[in-house]
Design a protein around this motif. Structure first.
Motif, mmCIF file in Angstrom:
data_model
loop_
_atom_site.group_PDB
_atom_site.id
_atom_site.type_symbol
_atom_site.label_atom_id
_atom_site.label_comp_id
_atom_site.label_asym_id
_atom_site.label_seq_id
_atom_site.Cartn_x
_atom_site.Cartn_y
_atom_site.Cartn_z
ATOM 1 N N LEU A 1 5.235 -0.847 5.135
ATOM 2 C CA LEU A 1 4.458 -0.603 5.967
ATOM 3 C C LEU A 1 4.998 0.001 7.260
ATOM 4 C CD1 LEU A 1 1.634 -0.979 7.402
ATOM 5 C CD2 LEU A 1 2.502 -3.387 8.402
ATOM 6 N N PHE A 2 6.137 -0.654 7.734
ATOM 7 C CA PHE A 2 6.836 0.103 9.089
ATOM 8 C C PHE A 2 7.429 1.458 8.768
ATOM 9 C CE2 PHE A 2 6.520 -4.605 10.422
ATOM 10 C CZ PHE A 2 5.571 -4.456 11.319
ATOM 11 N N GLU A 3 7.933 1.617 7.634
ATOM 12 C CA GLU A 3 8.396 2.886 7.234
ATOM 13 C C GLU A 3 7.345 3.907 7.016
ATOM 14 O OE1 GLU A 3 10.522 4.984 3.319
ATOM 15 O OE2 GLU A 3 11.248 2.899 3.861
ATOM 16 N N HIS A 4 6.459 3.566 6.467
ATOM 17 C CA HIS A 4 5.008 4.339 6.298
ATOM 18 C C HIS A 4 4.778 4.656 7.816
ATOM 19 C CE1 HIS A 4 1.171 6.064 5.228
ATOM 20 N NE2 HIS A 4 0.676 5.477 6.014
ATOM 21 N N LEU A 5 4.371 3.801 8.762
ATOM 22 C CA LEU A 5 3.819 4.129 9.983
ATOM 23 C C LEU A 5 5.051 4.770 10.923
ATOM 24 C CD1 LEU A 5 2.443 0.587 10.770
ATOM 25 C CD2 LEU A 5 1.130 2.485 10.318
ATOM 26 N N GLY A 6 6.222 4.752 10.604
ATOM 27 C CA GLY A 6 7.292 5.420 11.588
ATOM 28 C C GLY A 6 7.648 4.653 12.506
ATOM 29 N N PHE A 7 7.181 3.342 12.656
ATOM 30 C CA PHE A 7 7.818 2.706 13.899
ATOM 31 C C PHE A 7 9.262 2.318 13.825
ATOM 32 C CE2 PHE A 7 3.227 0.647 14.165
ATOM 33 C CZ PHE A 7 2.733 2.009 14.574
ATOM 34 N N VAL B 1 -0.994 -3.168 14.679
ATOM 35 C CA VAL B 1 -0.313 -3.166 13.094
ATOM 36 C C VAL B 1 -1.208 -3.887 12.034
ATOM 37 C CG1 VAL B 1 1.864 -3.691 11.959
ATOM 38 C CG2 VAL B 1 1.950 -3.170 14.183
ATOM 39 N N ILE B 2 -1.441 -5.082 12.332
ATOM 40 C CA ILE B 2 -2.525 -5.670 11.615
ATOM 41 C C ILE B 2 -3.841 -4.996 11.273
ATOM 42 C CG2 ILE B 2 -4.031 -7.844 11.189
ATOM 43 C CD1 ILE B 2 -1.538 -9.242 12.699
ATOM 44 N N ASP B 3 -4.187 -4.208 12.144
ATOM 45 C CA ASP B 3 -5.584 -3.472 12.220
ATOM 46 C C ASP B 3 -5.274 -2.231 11.170
ATOM 47 O OD1 ASP B 3 -6.956 -4.904 13.901
ATOM 48 O OD2 ASP B 3 -6.249 -3.740 15.558
ATOM 49 N N LEU B 4 -4.047 -1.870 11.392
ATOM 50 C CA LEU B 4 -3.462 -0.654 10.529
ATOM 51 C C LEU B 4 -3.346 -0.744 9.116
ATOM 52 C CD1 LEU B 4 -0.990 0.994 12.996
ATOM 53 C CD2 LEU B 4 -3.276 2.021 12.525
ATOM 54 N N SER B 5 -3.005 -2.251 8.942
ATOM 55 C CA SER B 5 -2.717 -2.563 7.554
ATOM 56 C C SER B 5 -4.150 -2.862 6.897
ATOM 57 C CB SER B 5 -1.689 -3.667 7.352
ATOM 58 O OG SER B 5 -2.283 -4.888 7.950
ATOM 59 N N ASP B 6 -5.299 -2.932 7.455
ATOM 60 C CA ASP B 6 -6.438 -3.524 6.877
ATOM 61 C C ASP B 6 -7.636 -2.330 7.220
ATOM 62 O OD1 ASP B 6 -8.765 -4.816 5.951
ATOM 63 O OD2 ASP B 6 -8.656 -6.426 7.528
ATOM 64 N N PRO B 7 -7.835 -1.678 6.350
ATOM 65 C CA PRO B 7 -8.966 -0.543 6.641
ATOM 66 C C PRO B 7 -10.182 -1.333 6.791
ATOM 67 C CG PRO B 7 -7.413 0.267 4.752
ATOM 68 C CD PRO B 7 -7.210 -1.366 5.093
ATOM 69 N N GLU B 8 -10.515 -2.275 6.674
ATOM 70 C CA GLU B 8 -11.617 -3.047 6.597
ATOM 71 C C GLU B 8 -11.906 -3.662 8.095
ATOM 72 O OE1 GLU B 8 -14.159 -3.092 4.364
ATOM 73 O OE2 GLU B 8 -12.854 -1.769 3.362
ATOM 74 N N SER B 9 -10.668 -3.595 8.792
ATOM 75 C CA SER B 9 -10.961 -3.838 10.071
ATOM 76 C C SER B 9 -11.782 -3.554 11.100
ATOM 77 C CB SER B 9 -9.163 -4.101 11.008
ATOM 78 O OG SER B 9 -9.270 -4.161 12.230
ATOM 79 N N ALA B 10 -12.452 -4.014 11.881
ATOM 80 C CA ALA B 10 -13.263 -3.609 12.933
ATOM 81 C C ALA B 10 -12.525 -2.740 14.112
ATOM 82 C CB ALA B 10 -13.951 -4.659 13.754
ATOM 83 N N SER C 1 4.552 -9.868 9.622
ATOM 84 C CA SER C 1 5.024 -10.512 7.882
ATOM 85 C C SER C 1 4.146 -11.395 7.649
ATOM 86 C CB SER C 1 6.486 -10.605 8.274
ATOM 87 O OG SER C 1 6.672 -11.935 8.837
ATOM 88 N N ILE C 2 3.452 -12.084 8.352
ATOM 89 C CA ILE C 2 2.768 -13.310 7.857
ATOM 90 C C ILE C 2 1.753 -12.949 6.718
ATOM 91 C CG2 ILE C 2 0.932 -14.878 8.632
ATOM 92 C CD1 ILE C 2 2.358 -15.006 11.214
ATOM 93 N N GLY C 3 1.168 -11.630 6.879
ATOM 94 C CA GLY C 3 0.289 -11.095 6.027
ATOM 95 C C GLY C 3 0.815 -10.549 4.499
#
Length: 142
Positions: free
Chosen positions: A61-67, A11-20, A49-51
């Motif tokens: 975020l979670f609504e957009h991802l549909g989780f 999930v954290i990767d999905l919220s950060d397009p710069e993630s490897a 939620s920490i970020g």
């Protein structure tokens, strides 16, 4: 339809397009989204939620991802405690690992597959869980 629990690292990767791991996470979820229900639990929600500064941002975020958020059954909470005890008896020294035990136990008890990048504790303490992980060949390692 199978259910896949999505680990907080993904999930954290999905919220950060710069993630490897952004591309792997997006591509894998696109493949899996067709025939599966993608879920998180309260532990994953809290870790993610920490970020964020506000709960509304996390909700978007979670609504957009549909989780879907699924509760952790009591049986999984019990199993998480027993697995964590095994970890401590093996001289496990890290103190921030309990969330992984809740996540792994939830996947076991609910018979979910788990999408993660962290093989370690999941494969050691919850070997029956089918892990969806990156590898060098096709992006999936089951």
């Amino acid at each position: 339809m199978a259910v896949i629990l999505i680990d907080s690292g993904v999930v954290i990767d999905l919220s950060d397009p710069e993630s490897a791991w952004f591309e792997w996470s997006v591509a894998t979820l696109e493949r899996l989204d067709q025939n599966n229900t993608l879920v998180i639990n309260p532990i994953i929600y809290a870790e993610c939620s920490i970020g964020f500064e506000r709960i509304e941002e996390v909700e978007v975020l979670f609504e957009h991802l549909g989780f879907v958020i699924r509760p952790i059954p009591k049986e999984a909470l019990f199993l998480a405690g027993k697995a964590f005890l095994q970890y401590k008896k093996r001289q496990g020294g890290k103190s921030n690992v309990l969330p992984d035990f809740f996540i792994g136990a939830h996947a076991v008890v609910a018979n979910y597959r788990l999408m993660t990048r962290d093989r370690g504790r999941f494969s050691t303490y919850f070997p029956s869980v089918e892990l969806i992980m990156p590898n060098s060949a096709n992006g999936l390692n089951r």
